[in-house]
Design an enzyme around this catalytic site. Structure first.
Site, PDB file in Angstrom:
ATOM      1  N   ASP A   1       0.796  -1.223   0.000  1.00  0.00           N
ATOM      2  CA  ASP A   1       0.000   0.000   0.000  1.00  0.00           C
ATOM      3  C   ASP A   1       0.833   1.280   0.000  1.00  0.00           C
ATOM      4  O   ASP A   1       0.509   2.237   0.681  1.00  0.00           O
ATOM      5  CB  ASP A   1      -0.913  -0.018   1.255  1.00  0.00           C
ATOM      6  CG  ASP A   1      -2.089   0.932   1.099  1.00  0.00           C
ATOM      7  OD1 ASP A   1      -2.397   1.297  -0.036  1.00  0.00           O
ATOM      8  OD2 ASP A   1      -2.678   1.313   2.128  1.00  0.00           O
TER       9      ASP A   1
ATOM     10  N   CYS B   1     -24.137  -3.925 -10.481  1.00  0.00           N
ATOM     11  CA  CYS B   1     -25.482  -3.638  -9.973  1.00  0.00           C
ATOM     12  C   CYS B   1     -25.630  -2.183  -9.522  1.00  0.00           C
ATOM     13  O   CYS B   1     -26.740  -1.711  -9.283  1.00  0.00           O
ATOM     14  CB  CYS B   1     -25.812  -4.571  -8.804  1.00  0.00           C
ATOM     15  SG  CYS B   1     -24.741  -4.312  -7.361  1.00  0.00           S
TER      16      CYS B   1
ATOM     17  N   CYS C   1     -21.945  -4.152  -1.189  1.00  0.00           N
ATOM     18  CA  CYS C   1     -21.722  -5.098  -2.293  1.00  0.00           C
ATOM     19  C   CYS C   1     -22.178  -6.513  -1.938  1.00  0.00           C
ATOM     20  O   CYS C   1     -21.754  -7.077  -0.926  1.00  0.00           O
ATOM     21  CB  CYS C   1     -20.247  -5.117  -2.668  1.00  0.00           C
ATOM     22  SG  CYS C   1     -19.926  -6.305  -3.978  1.00  0.00           S
TER      23      CYS C   1
END
Ligand code: SF4
Ligand code: SF4
Length: 355
Positions: A139, A196, A252
């Site tokens: 990261d 979606c 999600c």
């Protein structure tokens, strides 16, 4: 078993849940996207600004051939969508108990330290079998980690820009070893995002402007980590967020029923405090003991205090603890830190109904 399989097995044995191999070819598609983002001012101040450096692994390690990518799950208890606290003023159940929310990743031991040690152990394992040079990334923003993970077959990128794995959802930390050893690359993962739009719709600040497009300056994950005053327009939207934001991940469906990885480094009883009054008044000793070992500690004590004070200001009117809060805010209005004083004034004005 070949060396690649041995490496994957070793990685799994030391707690790196998923491993995959990608070529260290330049990331040309990501380069285009990053250049467009830079032009629009959408690069996060926390990420590497040198796009060439990020997209040409050769620049990071001359002769680089392979990126070995790893994902480590960090969910510490089953995730149930119905337990999700929403961050608006309607989330009275959480606010009533004077507790705020800390992003899941920041409630466990700092993943940077955990993963870097594991990556070094993998490199040592490889070195005993094959000569090579290695560079480690957790990261740092120097490699496009999600694109590399997708290329290595670890998972796919969802519309909320998170990397999703089949078994662990998006509750994963990513880490990479860049090496000049050539390995057969794995197949990229199939795209399993349902498109979606739930994640985009769930974003409380509009940071997710469109699928795959995030404005980091509007993202609560960034806003709760910035050191200056919280911009006025986001203070109410912060709701009960003390640090980070999981909303678009919680929205999600791929995160609904995922495996709990149980890593000894990430224990469920990490004593991160979420009590807003305690946090707002937190001294150096408690900060060092409780938050320094987590990923919520790197921005310093006053960032967490400021956020907790902001959340106190978002308390619903007529709470039984209102008098206690007002007393504390009065005290904080004399704090040595200007950011704390200013935030306390705003919260006082809000809780007393002046704004
Ligand atoms: S982390 Fe929160 S604020 Fe950031 S994009 Fe996701 S939902 Fe929006
Ligand atoms: S919420 Fe829907 S669109 Fe967003 S990442 Fe998940 S599956 Fe994809």
């Amino acid at each position: 078993m070949g060396l690649k399989e041995d490496i994957k097995k070793f990685a799994e044995d030391i707690g790196l849940d998923v491993a995959g191999f990608a070529s260290a070819e330049p990331f040309l598609e990501e380069k285009k996207i990053l250049e467009q983002k830079k032009e629009k001012g959408l690069l996060s101040p926390f990420e590497e600004q040198d796009i060439e450096l990020r997209c040409y692994p050769e620049r990071l390690l001359p002769g680089a051939k392979t990126i070995i990518c790893f994902a480590m799950g960090y969910l510490i208890k089953p995730y149930r969508p119905e337990e999700t606290g929403r961050r608006d003023e309607g989330d009275k159940s959480v606010l009533k108990h004077l507790h705020g929310r800390i992003s899941r990743y920041a409630m466990v031991k700092d993943y940077h330290c955990v993963m870097i040690d594991k990556l070094k152990a993998v490199a040592e394992f490889i070195s005993e079998r094959k000569r090579g040079r290695f560079k480690f990334f957790v990261d740092t923003g120097a490699l496009p980690d999600r694109a590399a993970a997708r290329r290595a077959g670890i998972g796919w990128i969802g519309e909320n820009t998170c990397l999703f794995t089949q078994e662990l959802g998006s509750w994963v930390f990513l880490g990479e070893i860049l090496t000049d050893i050539e390995f057969e690359p794995d197949k990229p993962a199939p795209d399993l995002c349902d498109h979606c739009g739930r994640c985009v719709k769930s974003c409380p600040t509009g940071a997710l402007m469109a699928p795959f497009q995030i404005n980091p300056q509007r993202c609560l994950s960034y806003i709760t980590q910035m050191r200056s005053s919280i911009p006025e327009e986001f203070r109410r939207t912060m709701g009960n967020s003390i640090f980070g934001c999981d909303t678009c991940q919680e929205a999600c469906p791929h995160n609904d029923s995922v495996r709990i990885p149980h890593h000894p480094e990430f224990v469920p009883d990490m004593p991160a405090i979420t009590n807003l009054m305690e946090l707002a008044a937190m001294g150096k000793g408690n900060f060092e003991k409780i938050f320094k070992p987590t990923a919520a500690g790197w921005r310093g004590r006053n960032v967490l205090r400021r956020n907790a004070i902001c959340v106190l200001g978002n308390m619903v009117k007529g709470e039984t603890d209102k008098e206690k809060i007002i007393l504390l805010l009065k005290k904080l209005m004399d704090d040595p830190s200007e950011v704390i004083r200013e935030q306390a004034e705003w919260s006082m004005a809000r809780i007393t109904g002046l704004i």
